[in-house]
Enzyme design. Sequence first.
Site, PDB file in Angstrom:
ATOM      1  N   SER A 144     -32.435 -34.118 108.802  1.00  0.00           N
ATOM      2  CA  SER A 144     -32.724 -35.559 109.315  1.00  0.00           C
ATOM      3  C   SER A 144     -34.444 -36.183 108.692  1.00  0.00           C
ATOM      4  O   SER A 144     -35.054 -35.878 107.725  1.00  0.00           O
ATOM      5  CB  SER A 144     -33.982 -35.256 110.407  1.00  0.00           C
ATOM      6  OG  SER A 144     -34.502 -35.829 111.262  1.00  0.00           O
ATOM      7  N   TYR A 169     -38.529 -30.244 115.920  1.00  0.00           N
ATOM      8  CA  TYR A 169     -37.500 -30.615 116.241  1.00  0.00           C
ATOM      9  C   TYR A 169     -37.818 -31.064 114.482  1.00  0.00           C
ATOM     10  O   TYR A 169     -36.209 -30.521 113.085  1.00  0.00           O
ATOM     11  CB  TYR A 169     -37.086 -32.210 116.658  1.00  0.00           C
ATOM     12  CG  TYR A 169     -35.506 -32.882 115.617  1.00  0.00           C
ATOM     13  CD1 TYR A 169     -34.195 -32.511 115.876  1.00  0.00           C
ATOM     14  CD2 TYR A 169     -36.021 -34.129 114.884  1.00  0.00           C
ATOM     15  CE1 TYR A 169     -33.126 -32.879 115.741  1.00  0.00           C
ATOM     16  CE2 TYR A 169     -34.940 -34.121 114.506  1.00  0.00           C
ATOM     17  CZ  TYR A 169     -33.688 -34.596 114.913  1.00  0.00           C
ATOM     18  OH  TYR A 169     -32.369 -33.990 114.789  1.00  0.00           O
TER      19      TYR A 169
END
Length: 338
Positions: A144, A169
């Site tokens: 990501s 995350y």
Amino acid sequence: MKILVTGAAGFIGYHLCEKLVKEGHEVVGLDNINDYYDVNLKFSRLEQLGISRENAEIFKETFHSSIHKQKFSFVRMNLEDRDALPQLFKKEKISKVCNLAAQAGVRYSIENPETYIDSNIVGYLNLLECCRHNKVEHLVYASSSSVYGLNEKIPFSTHDSVDHPISLYAASKKSNELMAHTYSHLFNITTTGLRFFTVYGPWGRPDMALFLFTDAIANGKPIKVFNHGKMERDFTYIDDIVEGVYRIITSSPDKRDKYKVYNIGNNNSVKLMDFIEAIENSMGKRAEKNMMPMQPGDVERTWADVTDLIKDYNYRPNTQVNKGVQKFVDWYNSYYTK
């Protein structure tokens, strides 16, 4: 060659499965269909692939597509299931893996950290072990853009340091890259990490800005514009993303480094207010805007340097934001006004 796509009921996973099957590849889709967002949308994506909701709701049973027959099958399963996942690998004789399954969402990770460890760390380790013991040719996995954290250098490059994540995350995605490096080094497994930037398009996630804005405008509700609109994102259309992933997963990894990480984005940064204007133009309706402060765990600007991906795979994102937004709005109107 049989390709396992995890997160097959997800936004990117669904589109990738469609692309692979269309090009003649044999695909096994896997997803646990969790309720992080509307499961009806996930089941609808699977129905587009020929998997009925009745079958998709059953855990640990493999079902073949009614549309693509032997080319696509689906199994509902948790990645962290240490009994079922190895059995699936042995049964299906998986050649390549594209891991798109993960607990997504920056802000959700602040409130529900345990979920991210279970899925993004424990489940990912289980997948690595399955690749190790079943001689998988290539593991492509989703990282990501959030790993860049508070980096101020623009555009973001894979050669930059990413040691300061600002959400769990992001930390879990950086952990995936480190774990992949370890397995590439110790067990000679070819791994490719893809740092996705802001992906949008038809069948997109309901928790993403494009969906939230479109839904609010359609229903006459105000939209929340964070950091008072002073935000920029590397918005990347789903077809461009899938084309890049497809080129990597179907290529021969023999002549390249065993461990690679790439940015995959639009190679451009778009102002949030311009993005909102594109939505307004597509809908023929102005948005009522509530200007808000920056959210915890968020960053002001993202921009992907995709030079390496262009050089190695001739990756060329070419969908303009106004055209991509229009395609999403057309899908939204079709799906939600049936």
